[in-house]
Enzyme design. Sequence first.
Site, mmCIF file in Angstrom:
data_model
loop_
_atom_site.group_PDB
_atom_site.id
_atom_site.type_symbol
_atom_site.label_atom_id
_atom_site.label_comp_id
_atom_site.label_asym_id
_atom_site.label_seq_id
_atom_site.Cartn_x
_atom_site.Cartn_y
_atom_site.Cartn_z
ATOM 1 N N LYS A 101 111.950 35.333 68.752
ATOM 2 C CA LYS A 101 111.371 34.488 67.714
ATOM 3 C C LYS A 101 109.968 34.124 68.155
ATOM 4 O O LYS A 101 109.748 33.697 69.292
ATOM 5 C CB LYS A 101 112.235 33.206 67.573
ATOM 6 C CG LYS A 101 111.769 32.292 66.472
ATOM 7 C CD LYS A 101 112.439 32.642 65.170
ATOM 8 C CE LYS A 101 111.737 32.053 63.970
ATOM 9 N NZ LYS A 101 110.570 32.812 63.472
ATOM 10 N N GLN A 122 106.416 31.464 74.683
ATOM 11 C CA GLN A 122 107.372 31.236 73.594
ATOM 12 C C GLN A 122 108.813 31.162 74.122
ATOM 13 O O GLN A 122 109.641 30.443 73.565
ATOM 14 C CB GLN A 122 107.232 32.377 72.576
ATOM 15 C CG GLN A 122 107.839 32.091 71.220
ATOM 16 C CD GLN A 122 106.952 31.252 70.309
ATOM 17 O OE1 GLN A 122 105.762 31.500 70.226
ATOM 18 N NE2 GLN A 122 107.523 30.276 69.640
ATOM 19 N N LYS A 125 109.278 27.544 75.320
ATOM 20 C CA LYS A 125 109.140 26.641 74.183
ATOM 21 C C LYS A 125 110.404 26.697 73.325
ATOM 22 O O LYS A 125 110.973 25.672 72.956
ATOM 23 C CB LYS A 125 107.920 27.086 73.354
ATOM 24 C CG LYS A 125 107.671 26.229 72.141
ATOM 25 C CD LYS A 125 106.592 26.822 71.258
ATOM 26 C CE LYS A 125 105.380 27.233 72.060
ATOM 27 N NZ LYS A 125 104.204 27.461 71.235
ATOM 28 N N LYS A 137 106.475 37.616 70.211
ATOM 29 C CA LYS A 137 105.194 37.321 69.561
ATOM 30 C C LYS A 137 104.604 38.633 69.079
ATOM 31 O O LYS A 137 104.945 39.693 69.598
ATOM 32 C CB LYS A 137 104.224 36.664 70.557
ATOM 33 C CG LYS A 137 103.083 35.910 69.896
ATOM 34 C CD LYS A 137 103.488 34.522 69.436
ATOM 35 C CE LYS A 137 102.402 33.900 68.591
ATOM 36 N NZ LYS A 137 102.715 32.490 68.248
ATOM 37 N N GLY A 176 104.459 32.896 61.162
ATOM 38 C CA GLY A 176 102.991 32.879 61.137
ATOM 39 C C GLY A 176 102.382 32.386 62.438
ATOM 40 O O GLY A 176 103.072 31.889 63.321
ATOM 41 N N ASP A 177 101.084 32.533 62.544
ATOM 42 C CA ASP A 177 100.283 31.983 63.646
ATOM 43 C C ASP A 177 98.850 32.026 63.108
ATOM 44 O O ASP A 177 98.647 32.061 61.882
ATOM 45 C CB ASP A 177 100.450 32.818 64.927
ATOM 46 C CG ASP A 177 99.841 32.147 66.162
ATOM 47 O OD1 ASP A 177 100.454 31.227 66.703
ATOM 48 O OD2 ASP A 177 98.716 32.527 66.571
ATOM 49 N N THR A 221 104.508 21.959 62.847
ATOM 50 C CA THR A 221 103.856 22.004 64.166
ATOM 51 C C THR A 221 102.957 20.774 64.334
ATOM 52 O O THR A 221 102.994 20.098 65.370
ATOM 53 C CB THR A 221 103.044 23.298 64.336
ATOM 54 O OG1 THR A 221 103.871 24.404 63.985
ATOM 55 C CG2 THR A 221 102.564 23.458 65.763
ATOM 56 N N ASN A 252 96.325 25.292 59.912
ATOM 57 C CA ASN A 252 97.654 24.732 59.645
ATOM 58 C C ASN A 252 98.024 23.604 60.620
ATOM 59 O O ASN A 252 98.412 22.521 60.199
ATOM 60 C CB ASN A 252 98.690 25.870 59.715
ATOM 61 C CG ASN A 252 100.107 25.353 59.625
ATOM 62 O OD1 ASN A 252 100.763 25.153 60.641
ATOM 63 N ND2 ASN A 252 100.576 25.076 58.429
ATOM 64 N N SER A 389 111.349 26.554 62.182
ATOM 65 C CA SER A 389 111.642 27.952 61.842
ATOM 66 C C SER A 389 113.120 28.251 62.101
ATOM 67 O O SER A 389 113.781 28.939 61.321
ATOM 68 C CB SER A 389 110.787 28.906 62.680
ATOM 69 O OG SER A 389 109.544 29.128 62.071
HETATM 70 P P1 NDP Z 1 95.135 28.799 61.550
HETATM 71 O O1 NDP Z 1 94.681 30.184 61.390
HETATM 72 O O2 NDP Z 1 95.773 28.101 60.403
HETATM 73 O O3 NDP Z 1 93.926 27.877 62.040
HETATM 74 C C1 NDP Z 1 93.224 28.127 63.219
HETATM 75 C C2 NDP Z 1 92.082 27.138 63.321
HETATM 76 O O4 NDP Z 1 91.465 27.265 64.607
HETATM 77 C C3 NDP Z 1 90.980 27.408 62.303
HETATM 78 O O5 NDP Z 1 90.343 26.198 61.978
HETATM 79 C C4 NDP Z 1 90.038 28.328 63.078
HETATM 80 O O6 NDP Z 1 88.703 28.334 62.607
HETATM 81 C C5 NDP Z 1 90.118 27.704 64.456
HETATM 82 N N1 NDP Z 1 89.780 28.711 65.481
HETATM 83 C C6 NDP Z 1 90.331 29.940 65.632
HETATM 84 N N2 NDP Z 1 89.746 30.587 66.661
HETATM 85 C C7 NDP Z 1 88.837 29.734 67.141
HETATM 86 C C8 NDP Z 1 87.915 29.813 68.207
HETATM 87 N N3 NDP Z 1 87.806 30.909 68.983
HETATM 88 N N4 NDP Z 1 87.116 28.733 68.440
HETATM 89 C C9 NDP Z 1 87.224 27.619 67.667
HETATM 90 N N5 NDP Z 1 88.075 27.503 66.645
HETATM 91 C C10 NDP Z 1 88.874 28.535 66.396
HETATM 92 O O7 NDP Z 1 96.122 28.810 62.814
HETATM 93 P P2 NDP Z 1 97.209 27.747 63.233
HETATM 94 O O8 NDP Z 1 96.751 26.381 62.886
HETATM 95 O O9 NDP Z 1 98.508 28.222 62.774
HETATM 96 O O10 NDP Z 1 97.200 27.924 64.827
HETATM 97 C C11 NDP Z 1 96.352 27.165 65.674
HETATM 98 C C12 NDP Z 1 96.912 27.165 67.078
HETATM 99 O O11 NDP Z 1 98.239 26.594 67.077
HETATM 100 C C13 NDP Z 1 97.072 28.532 67.736
HETATM 101 O O12 NDP Z 1 96.864 28.417 69.121
HETATM 102 C C14 NDP Z 1 98.534 28.866 67.482
HETATM 103 O O13 NDP Z 1 99.024 29.814 68.397
HETATM 104 C C15 NDP Z 1 99.158 27.501 67.678
HETATM 105 N N6 NDP Z 1 100.481 27.310 67.094
HETATM 106 C C16 NDP Z 1 100.684 27.519 65.742
HETATM 107 C C17 NDP Z 1 101.930 27.292 65.209
HETATM 108 C C18 NDP Z 1 102.186 27.378 63.757
HETATM 109 O O14 NDP Z 1 103.276 26.976 63.314
HETATM 110 N N7 NDP Z 1 101.244 27.834 62.927
HETATM 111 C C19 NDP Z 1 103.086 26.933 66.074
HETATM 112 C C20 NDP Z 1 102.734 26.671 67.445
HETATM 113 C C21 NDP Z 1 101.480 26.896 67.918
HETATM 114 P P3 NDP Z 1 88.193 29.490 61.595
HETATM 115 O O15 NDP Z 1 88.731 29.081 60.256
HETATM 116 O O16 NDP Z 1 86.721 29.450 61.708
HETATM 117 O O17 NDP Z 1 88.784 30.767 62.109
#
Ligand code: NDP
Length: 457
Positions: A101, A122, A125, A137, A176-177, A221, A252, A389
């Site tokens: 997962k 993961q 976690k 992943k 998603g991620d 999250t 997200n 999830s």
């Molecule tokens: P999204 O794609 O929804 O959002 C990512 C955000 O981070 C955007 O604002 C993006 O900006 C910014 N970002 C991405 N790359 C960079 C970078 N190199 N420098 C600065 N900002 C950056 O992703 P999520 O919110 O889903 O995921 C965010 C983090 O949380 C990740 O590390 C993910 O692995 C982790 N996570 C997510 C989960 C989930 O349920 N979605 C669960 C657990 C962990 P821009 O729009 O400019 O790309």
Amino acid sequence: MSKLIQDHTSTTETYIQSIYDTVIKRNPGEQEFHQAVNEFLESMAPVIEQHPEYRQHAVLERLLEPERLVSFRVPWVDDHGQVQVNRGFRVQFNSTLGPYKGGLRFHETVNSSIIKFLGFEQIFKNALTGQPIGGGKGGSDFDPKGKSDMEIMRFCQSFMTELYKYIGSDVDVPAGDIGVGGREIGYLFGQYKRIRGGNEPGILTGKGIGYGGSLARTEATGYGCIYFLQELLSSRGLHLQGRRTVVSGSGNVSIFAMEKAQELGAIVVACSDSGGYIVDPNGIKLDTVKQIKLVEGGRIRDYVTHHPEASYHYGSTDIWSVPCEIALPCATQNELDAAAARRLIGNGLIAIAEGANMPSTLDAVHLLLDNDILFGPAKAANAGGVAVSALEMAQNSMRLSWSFDEVDDKLKQIMQHIYRDSVQAAKTYGFEGNLVAGANIAGFRRVAEAMLQQGII
Ligand code: NDP
């Protein structure tokens, strides 16, 4: 490696060092994977000393080698009729506790190192959530920025045309991620159904509510991260009310972390995207951020045209120079380094909860712990997404849907359990107050015990 294992016998130290050396040798150039392994192994010496059977049965050695890593070609045709080729990945790291997962990430930086570090973390976690799920992943170096809806759909269809061979509701259940939200999950799900026939809602999570998704999965999250933060703060008799808070990202995780933090009275003064960050001293207006990021697909700099009292600053990593008591890195890996940690500490930081995966460098983690900052590590603090999830999988199996409040209550309880288990594991193994070690150990012990019972596989 070394800092946290120095008090242990030289044989344990040598053994753990040799394991780390093998990982480096076997996975050349994969820096993010090395970093995640390094951070994990720093917590392992007392565990290995108290449980010699883990060494005897090569539990660490087996855990560090993925059960399977698939890499595949993803050809698709863009809106100009040009053929594009990307690379897809799925790592099926460990299935001891249940089906693999873990999310799918679409971002131009994706490679095997990123996918392996995410898949490795993961495992622990998912174990911490107490749900029956293993660790995996996946993703692609496809960059969704600037792509049309039809391009995204064609890419997702091509990606699933290969991925479907390796997944299944009892085998591997992606979600998603970064770069993969409800729209992408919908296209991936549609293609899976088209290839396989029938309806198997349990093959993906993060689905739309109308076709098997769970209420509160989108929020899980971010909300879960704040529930974890509440536990951290209350351990010192503190709360969120009135605390200046900085949240990186505006995707997200960030958006729903901000939403719950604001609901509990925090004053969120800054957030960002990969281009830069905004500061709104009166508090970020989340409706504007949602409109820009979730509806228009715009850039965070557009915020200042709606709210001229706010300011925009180029470069996302400088967000940590904004004074705050609470910092929530919710964007990406290694976005908070030692210099940023020093600045935050100098500006009166009380607590950090990691919404993103591995957002703090190892030096930053050491500095924050050494300065007695309350620290909620990613494996624990952002486990709410995968926990819900798993609840989505359970609802799919039972063919029923729980209400938002039911799921949210379960999420809160899971986050409280994760907190308590991490605190307890840290205490038991001599890391009192260090939840980085506590989360690693609590997650590892659950997997290791089950691995022993399942034999050498
Ligand atoms: P999204 O794609 O929804 O959002 C990512 C955000 O981070 C955007 O604002 C993006 O900006 C910014 N970002 C991405 N790359 C960079 C970078 N190199 N420098 C600065 N900002 C950056 O992703 P999520 O919110 O889903 O995921 C965010 C983090 O949380 C990740 O590390 C993910 O692995 C982790 N996570 C997510 C989960 C989930 O349920 N979605 C669960 C657990 C962990 P821009 O729009 O400019 O790309």
